[in-house]
Design a protein around this motif. Structure first.
Motif, mmCIF file in Angstrom:
data_model
loop_
_atom_site.group_PDB
_atom_site.id
_atom_site.type_symbol
_atom_site.label_atom_id
_atom_site.label_comp_id
_atom_site.label_asym_id
_atom_site.label_seq_id
_atom_site.Cartn_x
_atom_site.Cartn_y
_atom_site.Cartn_z
ATOM 1 N N TYR A 179 0.842 -1.202 0.000
ATOM 2 C CA TYR A 179 0.000 0.000 0.000
ATOM 3 C C TYR A 179 0.881 1.257 0.000
ATOM 4 O O TYR A 179 0.586 2.242 0.678
ATOM 5 C CB TYR A 179 -0.925 0.032 1.224
ATOM 6 N N GLY A 180 1.938 1.228 -0.749
ATOM 7 C CA GLY A 180 2.925 2.284 -0.607
ATOM 8 C C GLY A 180 3.211 3.071 -1.865
ATOM 9 O O GLY A 180 2.456 3.081 -2.835
ATOM 10 N N MET A 181 4.396 3.687 -1.840
ATOM 11 C CA MET A 181 4.769 4.682 -2.830
ATOM 12 C C MET A 181 4.967 4.096 -4.219
ATOM 13 O O MET A 181 4.805 4.797 -5.220
ATOM 14 C CB MET A 181 6.056 5.390 -2.369
ATOM 15 N N VAL A 182 5.304 2.833 -4.304
ATOM 16 C CA VAL A 182 5.580 2.249 -5.623
ATOM 17 C C VAL A 182 4.338 2.277 -6.513
ATOM 18 O O VAL A 182 4.411 2.618 -7.703
ATOM 19 C CB VAL A 182 6.128 0.816 -5.471
ATOM 20 N N THR A 231 1.967 4.411 -6.368
ATOM 21 C CA THR A 231 1.753 5.813 -6.741
ATOM 22 C C THR A 231 2.693 6.218 -7.873
ATOM 23 O O THR A 231 2.292 6.937 -8.801
ATOM 24 C CB THR A 231 1.980 6.718 -5.519
ATOM 25 N N ILE A 232 3.924 5.772 -7.819
ATOM 26 C CA ILE A 232 4.879 6.097 -8.891
ATOM 27 C C ILE A 232 4.366 5.578 -10.225
ATOM 28 O O ILE A 232 4.341 6.298 -11.232
ATOM 29 C CB ILE A 232 6.267 5.513 -8.569
ATOM 30 N N TYR A 233 3.944 4.315 -10.259
ATOM 31 C CA TYR A 233 3.471 3.745 -11.523
ATOM 32 C C TYR A 233 2.174 4.405 -11.998
ATOM 33 O O TYR A 233 1.908 4.461 -13.199
ATOM 34 C CB TYR A 233 3.277 2.243 -11.370
ATOM 35 N N LYS A 234 1.381 4.913 -11.062
ATOM 36 C CA LYS A 234 0.159 5.615 -11.455
ATOM 37 C C LYS A 234 0.480 6.907 -12.194
ATOM 38 O O LYS A 234 -0.143 7.232 -13.207
ATOM 39 C CB LYS A 234 -0.692 5.911 -10.219
ATOM 40 N N TYR A 235 1.450 7.668 -11.693
ATOM 41 C CA TYR A 235 1.763 8.974 -12.270
ATOM 42 C C TYR A 235 2.929 8.936 -13.258
ATOM 43 O O TYR A 235 3.126 9.890 -14.014
ATOM 44 C CB TYR A 235 2.052 9.990 -11.151
ATOM 45 N N ASP A 236 3.683 7.862 -13.254
ATOM 46 C CA ASP A 236 4.803 7.730 -14.182
ATOM 47 C C ASP A 236 4.892 6.261 -14.618
ATOM 48 O O ASP A 236 5.768 5.514 -14.175
ATOM 49 C CB ASP A 236 6.101 8.180 -13.508
ATOM 50 N N PRO A 237 3.968 5.817 -15.477
ATOM 51 C CA PRO A 237 3.881 4.394 -15.830
ATOM 52 C C PRO A 237 5.153 3.810 -16.419
ATOM 53 O O PRO A 237 5.388 2.603 -16.312
ATOM 54 C CB PRO A 237 2.730 4.355 -16.849
ATOM 55 N N ALA A 238 5.961 4.635 -17.042
ATOM 56 C CA ALA A 238 7.188 4.135 -17.676
ATOM 57 C C ALA A 238 8.379 4.123 -16.721
ATOM 58 O O ALA A 238 9.507 3.827 -17.131
ATOM 59 C CB ALA A 238 7.514 4.988 -18.898
ATOM 60 N N ALA A 239 8.150 4.418 -15.463
ATOM 61 C CA ALA A 239 9.247 4.549 -14.505
ATOM 62 C C ALA A 239 10.017 3.235 -14.334
ATOM 63 O O ALA A 239 9.465 2.142 -14.464
ATOM 64 C CB ALA A 239 8.694 4.995 -13.153
ATOM 65 N N HIS A 240 11.308 3.390 -14.027
ATOM 66 C CA HIS A 240 12.130 2.253 -13.622
ATOM 67 C C HIS A 240 12.334 2.371 -12.115
ATOM 68 O O HIS A 240 12.893 3.358 -11.626
ATOM 69 C CB HIS A 240 13.486 2.265 -14.341
ATOM 70 N N VAL A 241 11.840 1.376 -11.370
ATOM 71 C CA VAL A 241 11.814 1.467 -9.911
ATOM 72 C C VAL A 241 12.640 0.349 -9.290
ATOM 73 O O VAL A 241 12.517 -0.821 -9.665
ATOM 74 C CB VAL A 241 10.358 1.383 -9.383
ATOM 75 N N LYS A 242 13.475 0.717 -8.333
ATOM 76 C CA LYS A 242 14.214 -0.264 -7.547
ATOM 77 C C LYS A 242 13.866 -0.040 -6.078
ATOM 78 O O LYS A 242 13.868 1.106 -5.599
ATOM 79 C CB LYS A 242 15.719 -0.107 -7.772
ATOM 80 N N VAL A 243 13.555 -1.122 -5.368
ATOM 81 C CA VAL A 243 12.997 -1.004 -4.016
ATOM 82 C C VAL A 243 13.919 -1.654 -2.995
ATOM 83 O O VAL A 243 14.443 -2.759 -3.212
ATOM 84 C CB VAL A 243 11.605 -1.669 -3.952
ATOM 85 N N TYR A 244 14.103 -0.965 -1.860
ATOM 86 C CA TYR A 244 14.859 -1.471 -0.723
ATOM 87 C C TYR A 244 13.933 -1.431 0.495
ATOM 88 O O TYR A 244 13.847 -0.427 1.201
ATOM 89 C CB TYR A 244 16.112 -0.617 -0.479
ATOM 90 N N PRO A 245 13.196 -2.515 0.752
ATOM 91 C CA PRO A 245 12.140 -2.464 1.767
ATOM 92 C C PRO A 245 12.624 -2.684 3.193
ATOM 93 O O PRO A 245 13.702 -3.238 3.427
ATOM 94 C CB PRO A 245 11.218 -3.613 1.334
ATOM 95 N N GLN A 246 11.779 -2.263 4.123
ATOM 96 C CA GLN A 246 11.862 -2.639 5.526
ATOM 97 C C GLN A 246 10.599 -3.451 5.845
ATOM 98 O O GLN A 246 9.735 -3.631 4.990
ATOM 99 C CB GLN A 246 11.923 -1.381 6.417
ATOM 100 N N PHE A 247 10.481 -3.944 7.073
ATOM 101 C CA PHE A 247 9.235 -4.568 7.480
ATOM 102 C C PHE A 247 8.121 -3.516 7.478
ATOM 103 O O PHE A 247 8.354 -2.358 7.856
ATOM 104 C CB PHE A 247 9.350 -5.172 8.881
ATOM 105 N N ASN A 248 6.934 -3.910 7.048
ATOM 106 C CA ASN A 248 5.818 -2.973 7.141
ATOM 107 C C ASN A 248 5.208 -3.009 8.545
ATOM 108 O O ASN A 248 5.517 -3.891 9.361
ATOM 109 C CB ASN A 248 4.769 -3.249 6.056
ATOM 110 N N SER A 249 4.346 -2.050 8.825
ATOM 111 C CA SER A 249 3.809 -1.892 10.182
ATOM 112 C C SER A 249 2.971 -3.091 10.619
ATOM 113 O O SER A 249 2.966 -3.455 11.806
ATOM 114 C CB SER A 249 2.980 -0.609 10.266
ATOM 115 N N ILE A 250 2.271 -3.725 9.675
ATOM 116 C CA ILE A 250 1.452 -4.882 10.042
ATOM 117 C C ILE A 250 2.345 -6.065 10.410
ATOM 118 O O ILE A 250 2.067 -6.805 11.360
ATOM 119 C CB ILE A 250 0.499 -5.256 8.892
ATOM 120 N N GLN A 251 3.441 -6.252 9.682
ATOM 121 C CA GLN A 251 4.388 -7.304 10.051
ATOM 122 C C GLN A 251 4.950 -7.073 11.448
ATOM 123 O O GLN A 251 5.101 -8.012 12.235
ATOM 124 C CB GLN A 251 5.530 -7.360 9.030
#
Length: 397
Positions: free
Chosen positions: A83-86, A88-108
C-alpha cells in the motif's frame, strides 16, 4: 525513463534503512519523502542535498519530480510495495524504472509483537480510501484482518462501524508508534476501542473471537424489515437468488439496483459479492430508513443509497454499471432501458422480474430495439403468488 530508488524507512533513527540502501545514499543529490521521513534519515544524507517534501498533492509532486535530472531517491514508510509509494509512482509515471529497498511494514511488526501469524492475515487499508476493502473482508468473515488507518478512519471509528453493522465477533489489537519512542500496543474489545482516542500513528489487527452471526447465501424473507402494512413488497428469496445468479456478479465491479424498496436484492448482492460496488436507487422516502435498518441488522455495509426520482438523477455522475437489476420502473420501462443503455458498459447484464405480461413484452421489444442480446427466460411461482418471469439481456457494444 526516469529512475527511482524507493527506500523503506523503519520508525527509528538507529537502523532506519537497510545497510545496502545506506551505502547508496552518497551517490545521489536529490531525495524526497515526508517530513517524518526526513527527520529519520537526514543524518544519513550527503551534506549537499536537495529534499522534496511529500505533502499529498501527487500531480504537483510528480511535476517537481519531472524537473529533476537523473535518478531520484524516495523514502517511504516500511515496505513501499505494501500500500505504498511504488503504486503511486506507476500511477503517475507508468514508464518509470523502480528499484525497491524495503523494511518490514507496520502490520508485520504488529504481528511480530502480538504473536499473530502474518500469513493468515487479510490485509486491508482505509488510509485515504473508502471502506470497501475492509467491508469485503468483514462480510467474507476473514478470521484475521489488518487495517492501515488514517486520521479520519481511526481505530475508534473502525470499532464504531463494526458494532453498527453487527460484526461484534472481533477483538482489536492497536499498535501505536511501533518501534518508536511512544510505542504502545493495546488489546481491546470493540466497545472499549469505540470510546477512546488513539495516537495518530497507528495500525490495527482485527481477530475473530467467536462464531459470526451473519446470514449466508439466501437470506430468509422474514429477516428483512418491510414497508408497513405491505409485507409482500419484497423480492422473495427464491426469485431474488435466481435474479442475482443471472446477473453474473463474480466479475462485476459496479451493480445498480433500481427501485430497491426494502433493499432485499441490494443486500443479498452485497452479502454474496462484497467486492461489488452496489448502488441502490429508490423514489419512496420511507424506504431510506428501511434500507438503512436492513443493512445494519443483516451486516451489509457499503451500499450506496440514492433517494429521489431515478429519471431526474444525473446518471453520468454514478459509476457505470456492469450489471443492473430493475426492481421498479414507474411504468416508464422503455425510458429506463434507454438510460441503462446509455450508462452501462458493453457486455453488461440487465435482469428484470416481470409479473405483468405488458412489462415483459416491453422489455423484450426494447431489448431488440437497443440491440441487447436476450437470454432464455425462466419462470418461477412462489406459493400462491403470481408466476414471475425472470428476464435477462446483455448490452452489446
Amino acid at each position: 525513463m526516469k529512475e527511482y530508488l524507493v527506500i523503506g524507512v523503519a520508525n527509528h533513527t538507529d537502523t532506519c534503512c537497510s545497510a545496502e540502501a545506506i551505502t547508496l545514499l552518497p551517490q545521489y543529490p536529490v531525495f524526497s519523502g515526508g517530513e517524518r521521513h526526513y527527520a529519520l534519515v537526514k543524518h544519513l544524507l550527503p551534506a549537499a542535498h536537495t529534499w522534496i517534501t511529500i505533502r499529498g498533492n501527487m500531480p504537483d509532486l510528480f511535476a517537481q519530480y519531472a524537473l529533476v535530472e537523473g535518478p531520484l531517491v524516495i523514502f517511504a514508510s516500511g515496505d513501499p510495495l505494501f500500500y505504498g509509494m511504488v503504486q503511486t509512482i506507476y500511477k503517475y509515471d507508468p514508464a518509470a524504472h523502480v528499484k525497491v529497498y524495503p523494511q518490514f511494514n507496520s502490520i508485520q511488526r504488529l504481528c511480530a509483537k502480538t504473536g499473530q501469524p502474518y500469513e493468515k492475515v487479510r490485509n486491508t487499508s482505509v488510509h485515504g480510501r473508502s471502506w470497501q476493502e475492509l467491508d469485503t473482508a468483514l462480510i467474507k468473515g476473514e478470521p484475521l484482518i489488518s487495517i492501515l488507518t488514517d486520521n479520519t478512519r481511526s481505530p475508534q471509528t473502525i470499532a464504531q462501524r463494526l458494532l453498527e453493522y453487527g460484526f461484534n465477533h472481533y477483538e482489536m489489537w492497536v499498535g501505536e508508534d511501533l518501534d518508536g519512542a511512544a510505542e504502545s500496543i493495546f488489546r481491546l474489545s470493540l466497545t472499549e476501542a469505540a470510546t477512546r482516542e488513539f495516537y495518530t500513528l497507528n495500525c490495527v489487527l482485527m481477530k475473530q473471537i467467536s462464531r459470526p452471526a451473519q446470514p449466508g447465501l439466501g437470506i430468509d424473507d422474514h429477516l428483512f424489515a418491510g414497508l408497513p402494512g405491505r409485507p409482500n413488497m419484497i423480492t422473495k428469496k427464491a426469485v431474488r437468488l435466481l435474479a442475482i445468479s443471472r446477473l453474473q456478479l463474480h466479475q462485476a465491479k459496479v451493480c445498480w439496483d433500481i427501485g430497491f424498496c426494502t433493499g432485499a436484492v441490494a443486500i443479498e448482492i452485497k452479502r454474496c459479492y462484497p467486492q461489488t460496488d452496489v448502488w441502490a436507487f429508490e423514489k419512496r422516502p420511507e424506504c431510506e430508513d428501511i434500507l438503512r435498518q436492513n443493512t445494519r441488522q443483516l451486516s451489509a455495509p457499503g451500499i450506496h443509497c440514492i433517494m429521489g426520482d431515478f429519471y431526474e438523477q444525473e446518471h453520468a455522475s454514478f459509476p457505470a454499471p456492469d450489471a443492473v437489476f430493475i426492481g421498479g420502473h414507474g411504468n416508464r420501462l422503455p425510458e429506463l432501458m434507454q438510460i441503462i443503455h446509455t450508462c452501462m458498459r458493453a457486455g453488461g447484464i440487465i435482469v428484470m422480474n416481470a409479473v405483468l405480461e405488458s412489462s415483459a413484452e416491453q422489455f423484450i421489444t426494447m431489448a431488440a430495439q437497443l440491440g441487447w442480446e436476450l437470454q432464455p427466460e425462466e419462470v418461477l411461482q412462489i406459493n400462491e403468488h403470481n408466476p414471475i418471469r425472470v428476464l435477462t439481456a446483455i448490452r452489446k457494444a
